[in-house]
Design an enzyme around this catalytic site. Sequence first.
Site: not given
Length: 436
Positions: A40, A157, A160, A254, A256, A258, A265, A268, A332
């Site tokens: 990496k 906070f 992605e 938040f 929506k 689906g 995150c 977990k 993930r």
Amino acid sequence: MKIKKYRVCIIGTGYVGLVSGTCFAQIGHHVICVDNNKEKIENLQKGILPIYEPGLEKMILKNKRAGRLFFTTDIAEAVKKSEVVFIAVHTPTKENGETNLRYVEDVSKEVAKAMDKYKVVVSKSTMPVNTGQKIKEIITKFCPKGLTFDIVSNPEFLKEGSAIKDFLKPDRVVIGVESKKAEKIMRDIYKPISSPIIFTSIESAEIIKHACNAFLATKISFINAIACICEKNSANVKEVAVAMGLDKRIGPDFLKAGIGFGGSCFPKDVSAFINVAKKSGYDFNLLKEVKKINKKQREIFLDKIIKNVPALKGKNIAVWGLSFKPNTDDMREAPSIDIINELVLKGAVVKAFDPVATKKAKEVFKDKIIYCKNAQEALKNADALVILTEWENFKKITPEIIKKLMKSPNVFDGRNIFSPQKMARLGFNYYSIGKK
Ligand code: NAD
Ligand code: UGA
């Protein structure tokens, strides 16, 4: 504005470490990003990124050229050269919901051994309450005798897909401290960022991070539960969410509906927070239900496909979107994993397309599915289209084109990207979330 520039290192060059390090360099600090993954680091030194994140490649290049951003595997040297050390390694949860702090503990030990003068050691990773004190104990035990240091909790906070904007223009910065000296240094570091800074105790900062993720996950499960009720009553969850969101006390984000939340995150951190609560003598049933609703949401979606495309064996199923959300290649805990695995198990031939996640998806699905070059290719001769990620480009493909390419007009839209009325008008069997 006069800005004091600090020498900082970030240990763990993953999503958070790489974005945070790059953004700290962007606001003027001297940054060393450290990782024990040699490949990496070698790639980053050559300008090859391990992740897809809009705008990140350009910003890394700019700051490398400006002599503010460096990559290394040498943690000891990086620590020695830095005034502030950020820990940004992963903190996965074990099967029982407990957080695996092995990586944080290993790094704390290595940092301690390399310390040669006063340093501020900052936790950026998400950690259960009281981990800061554990880090303090480890550093005290392993650092040279008589050396002073401060620990800080500075949870991250960012989301992605919009990580750079989230980092540079956050709603707020949370900093848990226990000394005025560390408070001043952290205030200086964040000075170029004009968002409110909230100073708290270390324990509060740790709980704030878990509480935020748990609350956002709850909001998603709440709207998904409402979607189930809407479907049974000819209501439309999108209409319901818009009207709910206009109430300032609820807010539009938040909501929506689906196929449930995925990613590295929310799943977990909800489990980890249930565990924190348990250890604190509180049974967090609300969060257990949030997890259950989330799992159920994928099962309900799968049932719709199984019920409406009978005899899946040998059927061509086009899948749009593999990453856990748009604008990232992160696989993930992506909902696509459970859903596609089940379709394959039932004998379906899955032809999938994702704009950026194909490389990482190949590590997950191997040769169990067919990877297409574009969204249209996946549709050719398809018995059904299954939409799992709401990439903007998918919304630009008109239903007319979709219909022309498919064998049978069955669309299972897990992200509600098309208009149910239009799809019905064009003769689709259109199954979305929260609309009959
Ligand atoms: P990640 O898995 O992408 O990156 C972690 C990195 O740490 C890896 O590159 C790994 O090689 C490295 N590492 C592990 N042990 C090391 C060691 N001993 N020395 C040097 N490097 C080491 O993880 P991530 O997604 O960046 O998450 C990091 C933390 O930030 C987690 O606690 C997560 O909950 C939290 N967080 C993540 C996000 C996100 O969007 N991904 C957002 C906010 C907070
Ligand atoms: C989330 C939080 O939003 C960040 O604030 C936090 O820093 C981060 O977790 C973390 O701690 O790692 P992220 O996982 O990157 O960020 O992405 P989100 O945009 O929050 O989406 C998470 C999941 O929820 C995705 O699967 C997404 O599709 C789903 N979601 C989101 C919905 O189903 N509905 C919504 O309304 C919003």
